[in-house]
Design a protein around this motif. Structure first.
Motif, PDB file in Angstrom:
ATOM      1  N   ALA A 108       0.834  -1.206   0.000  1.00  0.00           N
ATOM      2  CA  ALA A 108       0.000   0.000   0.000  1.00  0.00           C
ATOM      3  C   ALA A 108       0.870   1.257   0.000  1.00  0.00           C
ATOM      4  N   ALA A 109       0.411   2.281  -0.705  1.00  0.00           N
ATOM      5  CA  ALA A 109       1.115   3.564  -0.693  1.00  0.00           C
ATOM      6  C   ALA A 109       1.067   4.164   0.704  1.00  0.00           C
ATOM      7  N   PRO A 110       2.091   4.903   1.105  1.00  0.00           N
ATOM      8  CA  PRO A 110       2.065   5.530   2.436  1.00  0.00           C
ATOM      9  C   PRO A 110       0.857   6.458   2.586  1.00  0.00           C
TER      10      PRO A 110
ATOM     11  N   ARG B 232      -5.551  13.091   0.940  1.00  0.00           N
ATOM     12  CA  ARG B 232      -6.563  12.350   1.679  1.00  0.00           C
ATOM     13  C   ARG B 232      -6.706  10.950   1.102  1.00  0.00           C
ATOM     14  N   HIS B 233      -6.775   9.971   1.984  1.00  0.00           N
ATOM     15  CA  HIS B 233      -7.058   8.592   1.586  1.00  0.00           C
ATOM     16  C   HIS B 233      -8.534   8.313   1.843  1.00  0.00           C
ATOM     17  N   ILE B 234      -9.256   7.948   0.779  1.00  0.00           N
ATOM     18  CA  ILE B 234     -10.682   7.636   0.882  1.00  0.00           C
ATOM     19  C   ILE B 234     -10.861   6.194   0.433  1.00  0.00           C
ATOM     20  N   GLU B 235     -11.311   5.354   1.329  1.00  0.00           N
ATOM     21  CA  GLU B 235     -11.449   3.933   1.025  1.00  0.00           C
ATOM     22  C   GLU B 235     -12.374   3.747  -0.183  1.00  0.00           C
ATOM     23  N   GLY B 236     -11.892   2.995  -1.172  1.00  0.00           N
ATOM     24  CA  GLY B 236     -12.695   2.688  -2.347  1.00  0.00           C
ATOM     25  C   GLY B 236     -12.762   3.796  -3.373  1.00  0.00           C
TER      26      GLY B 236
END
Length: 295
Positions: A13-15, A41-45
């Motif tokens: 996974a990317a940091p 921002r990381h947003i699941e999916g």
């Protein structure tokens, strides 16, 4: 004792954007530095949402104030480096010019209405401001001196960001021809139309979800503690009626906040119909307003 290797899923996974290394800054001819395509921002999916960051020259005595710039496109399209059609030919471009004037400038992605309905786009902008605050020491910026600046649909979102609960709280807003009310019938807008950009933003025709339409309307959030606003609108706007800016300016001033309204004769949406000199004057006036707020 041999330390256990991390699981492959953790390695591949990317940091997370909160801790990911920043990309190297690319120098521009003006001395401005550009960090392009930084995930915030990381947003699941979902795809990563990113920002571009123009930074002023090194060697400043204190951290730079921040302009958080929000693109238009009817909440349906648009690009984070865009300030409207009349500035696409500028060289250097408008964001580079703003950075050369001493601001850090963030051009921010947000989820469009075809990806997620309101309040997703506003949540993304709040997340961008949070991320910029988290990484402010590395970037040399002061998010406590943030002015939000948006055009068209981006002006609507910038208004909401300035008027609703946000940390850090913007110190001002520059809004070009932005919608302020998603409920009231106006020329070219029918709140019963399920195909309108407003309906696509909300997930339903505004007339069928009045509470959600009010929540998404800056006009309903005008209050005495609002930061100063500069609202600039073309008198001949055929896409977003000038009455949006007139109504928001009146509501803010009536509440005891400060709102400056500038109506531009002969200007249609996106400053269509103006000369280059008139567009330059609007840009310069807006920059002067933002500078005054952070000085």
């Amino acid at each position: 004792m041999t330390q256990a290797r991390p699981a492959l899923r953790e390695v591949i996974a990317a940091p997370h954007p909160d801790i990911a290394p920043l990309p190297p800054a690319a120098p521009c001819e003006s001395g401005v530095r550009l960090l392009r395509g930084v995930p915030y921002r990381h947003i699941e999916g979902s795809r990563p949402v990113e920002l571009d960051l123009w930074l002023p020259e090194d060697g400043r005595p204190r951290p730079a104030p921040l302009l958080l710039c929000v693109h238009g496109g009817a909440w349906r399209r648009g690009r984070r480096e865009d300030m409207g059609p009349r500035m696409r030919h500028w060289a250097p471009g408008p964001f580079e010019r703003l950075a050369a004037a001493g601001f850090a400038v963030a051009g921010v992605d947000y989820r469009l209405s075809g990806e997620a309905v309101f309040p997703a786009a506003l949540d993304d902008l709040r997340a961008a401001l949070r991320w910029l605050g988290l990484r402010s020491a590395e970037l040399g910026i002061d998010t406590g001196r943030t002015v939000v600046w948006g055009e068209s649909a981006g002006g609507h979102l910038a208004s909401l960001l300035a008027l609703t609960s946000t940390d850090p709280r913007p110190v001002g807003a520059v809004v070009w021809y932005g919608p302020s009310d998603l409920s009231t019938p106006r020329e070219g807008f029918d709140p019963h139309d399920p195909r309108s950009p407003e309906a696509l933003l909300l997930g339903a025709a505004p007339a069928t979800c009045p509470d959600r339409a009010d929540e998404a309307g800056p006009l309903a959030h005008a209050h005495s503690g609002a930061p100063p606003f500069l609202l600039v609108h073309g008198e001949a706007d055929t896409m977003v009626s000038r009455t949006h800016s007139e109504a928001l300016a009146a509501a803010l001033n009536d509440a005891g906040a400060r709102a400056e309204l500038r109506l531009v004769p002969g200007a249609d949406h996106g400053w269509y119909g103006l000369s280059d000199a008139e567009v330059e004057d609007i840009f310069t006036h807006s920059l002067r307003f933002a500078r005054h707020l952070v000085s």
